[in-house]
Write a protein that holds these residues in place. Structure first.
Motif, PDB file in Angstrom:
ATOM      1  N   LEU A  13     102.207  82.382 -54.437  1.00 43.32           N
ATOM      2  CA  LEU A  13     103.234  81.277 -54.201  1.00 43.32           C
ATOM      3  C   LEU A  13     103.475  80.623 -52.959  1.00 43.32           C
ATOM      4  CD1 LEU A  13     106.000  84.049 -55.295  1.00 43.32           C
ATOM      5  CD2 LEU A  13     104.583  82.445 -56.840  1.00 43.32           C
ATOM      6  N   THR A  14     102.859  80.807 -51.879  1.00 43.09           N
ATOM      7  CA  THR A  14     102.571  79.990 -50.647  1.00 43.09           C
ATOM      8  C   THR A  14     102.025  78.737 -50.871  1.00 43.09           C
ATOM      9  OG1 THR A  14     100.569  81.225 -49.863  1.00 43.09           O
ATOM     10  CG2 THR A  14     103.020  82.038 -49.217  1.00 43.09           C
ATOM     11  N   TYR A  15     101.256  78.677 -51.884  1.00 42.97           N
ATOM     12  CA  TYR A  15     100.494  77.330 -52.387  1.00 42.97           C
ATOM     13  C   TYR A  15     101.482  76.413 -52.995  1.00 42.97           C
ATOM     14  CZ  TYR A  15      96.125  79.561 -51.007  1.00 42.97           C
ATOM     15  OH  TYR A  15      95.200  80.443 -50.280  1.00 42.97           O
ATOM     16  N   ILE A  16     102.815  76.952 -53.071  1.00 43.64           N
ATOM     17  CA  ILE A  16     103.516  75.893 -54.051  1.00 43.64           C
ATOM     18  C   ILE A  16     104.144  75.134 -52.767  1.00 43.64           C
ATOM     19  CG2 ILE A  16     105.687  75.747 -55.261  1.00 43.64           C
ATOM     20  CD1 ILE A  16     105.070  78.413 -56.824  1.00 43.64           C
ATOM     21  N   GLY A  22     103.041  67.245 -55.655  1.00 44.68           N
ATOM     22  CA  GLY A  22     102.962  65.848 -55.810  1.00 44.68           C
ATOM     23  C   GLY A  22     101.547  65.926 -56.409  1.00 44.68           C
ATOM     24  N   ALA A  23     100.779  66.641 -56.118  1.00 46.83           N
ATOM     25  CA  ALA A  23      99.228  66.250 -56.851  1.00 46.83           C
ATOM     26  C   ALA A  23      99.103  66.808 -58.256  1.00 46.83           C
ATOM     27  CB  ALA A  23      98.320  67.247 -56.138  1.00 46.83           C
ATOM     28  N   PHE A  24      99.956  67.640 -58.730  1.00 51.26           N
ATOM     29  CA  PHE A  24     100.075  67.866 -60.139  1.00 51.26           C
ATOM     30  C   PHE A  24     100.832  66.909 -60.823  1.00 51.26           C
ATOM     31  CE2 PHE A  24      99.379  72.669 -59.143  1.00 51.26           C
ATOM     32  CZ  PHE A  24      98.519  72.771 -60.060  1.00 51.26           C
ATOM     33  N   LEU A  25     101.746  66.394 -60.231  1.00 52.32           N
ATOM     34  CA  LEU A  25     102.691  65.550 -60.921  1.00 52.32           C
ATOM     35  C   LEU A  25     101.969  63.893 -60.928  1.00 52.32           C
ATOM     36  CD1 LEU A  25     105.335  64.272 -62.127  1.00 52.32           C
ATOM     37  CD2 LEU A  25     106.203  63.712 -59.702  1.00 52.32           C
ATOM     38  N   LEU A  26     100.960  63.687 -59.897  1.00 49.36           N
ATOM     39  CA  LEU A  26     100.246  62.476 -60.074  1.00 49.36           C
ATOM     40  C   LEU A  26      99.184  62.667 -61.032  1.00 49.36           C
ATOM     41  CD1 LEU A  26      99.293  59.642 -58.771  1.00 49.36           C
ATOM     42  CD2 LEU A  26      97.806  61.131 -57.206  1.00 49.36           C
ATOM     43  N   ALA A  27      98.784  63.767 -61.101  1.00 49.69           N
ATOM     44  CA  ALA A  27      97.513  64.057 -62.256  1.00 49.69           C
ATOM     45  C   ALA A  27      98.267  63.631 -63.646  1.00 49.69           C
ATOM     46  CB  ALA A  27      97.155  65.481 -62.056  1.00 49.69           C
TER      47      ALA A  27
END
Length: 220
Positions: A13-16, A22-27
Motif C-alpha cells: 500500500l505504500t506504493y500508492i 498519475g502514471a496509471f492515469l496517463l496510461a
C-alpha cells in the motif's frame, strides 16, 4: 494479524502515491486517445481527479470532536484504488471490460481490506470511498452518453460480471487467510472481522461490475 501478515499486506500500500496514480492515469488516457475516444479520456481524468480531491477535502474539513470521534472517512487509499480501476474500465474496449473485472476486484479489495488490516481505517471509510467513486463514475458516464447522443446495446455477459469481479475479491480473502490474518485485538471478534472484510469485498465486486456494465451501455 501477525507481524508477517501485516508487512506483506501493508507494505504494497505504500506504493500508492501521487506519482503511481498519475502514471496509471496517463496510461489509461493514452489508451483512450489511441482509440480516438477523447470523451472517455476526459471522463477517466475527471473521475480520478475529482474522487481523490473530494476525498481529501472531506477528510480535512468534515467536523470532528476530539473527545468523541475523529474523521477518517473516506479512505484515501481506497479512493485511489477504486478510481484507478474505474478509469481502466471506462477506457477499455467493450470486449475487454468484463475480463478486467477479476483484476480490478482483486486490486480494489486488497487495498480496501488492507487498510483495515493495517488499522488505518474503519469499514465505513472504505465503503464510502467505493460509493463516492461509483457516484462520480455514474455522472461521468452519463455526460459522455449525452455527448455521444445515444445508447449502446449491453453485452449479454452482464450476468457473469459480478461473478468475475467477486472472483478477484475472493482471491484476496484466500491470500489473507494464507498469510495468517486474524483479529488479535480482543475487542474485535472473528465474526466481526469476517463480516467487515466480506462487506468490503462484496461492495467492491458489485460496484465494479455495475461500472463495467454501465460503461458498455452508455459509452460503448
Amino acid at each position: 494479524s501477525s507481524a508477517r501478515a501485516w508487512a506483506h499486506i501493508v507494505d504494497p500500500l505504500t506504493y500508492i502515491t501521487i506519482a503511481s496514480t498519475g502514471a496509471f492515469l496517463l496510461a489509461f488516457v493514452v489508451i483512450a486517445l489511441v482509440r480516438r475516444r477523447f470523451a472517455l479520456a476526459a471522463a477517466a481524468v475527471c473521475v480520478v481527479s475529482v474522487a481523490n480531491v473530494t476525498t481529501q477535502l472531506f477528510k480535512a474539513y468534515w467536523p470532528t470532536q476530539p473527545h468523541w470521534w475523529s474523521n477518517s472517512l473516506p479512505s484515501g487509499h481506497s479512493t485511489v484504488a477504486m478510481s484507478i480501476a474505474t478509469a481502466a474500465l471506462i477506457v477499455a474496449p467493450v470486449g475487454a471490460r468484463r475480463w478486467l473485472l477479476p483484476f480490478a476486484g482483486f486490486g480494489v479489495t486488497f487495498v480496501g481490506a488492507g487498510t483495515l488490516v493495517g488499522h488505518w481505517h474503519r469499514p465505513a471509510d472504505v465503503i464510502a470511498a467505493f460509493l463516492l467513486t461509483t457516484f462520480l463514475a455514474a455522472i461521468a458516464l452519463g455526460v459522455v452518453q449525452r455527448v455521444q447522443h445515444g445508447r449502446h446495446p449491453r453485452d449479454t455477459s452482464y450476468a457473469v460480471r459480478p461473478v468475475l469481479s467477486l472472483a478477484g475479491s475472493i482471491g484476496v480473502g484466500l491470500i489473507f487467510v494464507a498469510l495468517g490474518v486474524r483479529p488479535l485485538d480482543h475487542d474485535v471478534s472473528l465474526v466481526l472481522a469476517f463480516v467487515s472484510l466480506v462487506s468490503i469485498a462484496v461492495t467492491a465486486a458489485l460496484t465494479l461490475a455495475w461500472i463495467s456494465a454501465a460503461a458498455d451501455d452508455a459509452v460503448g
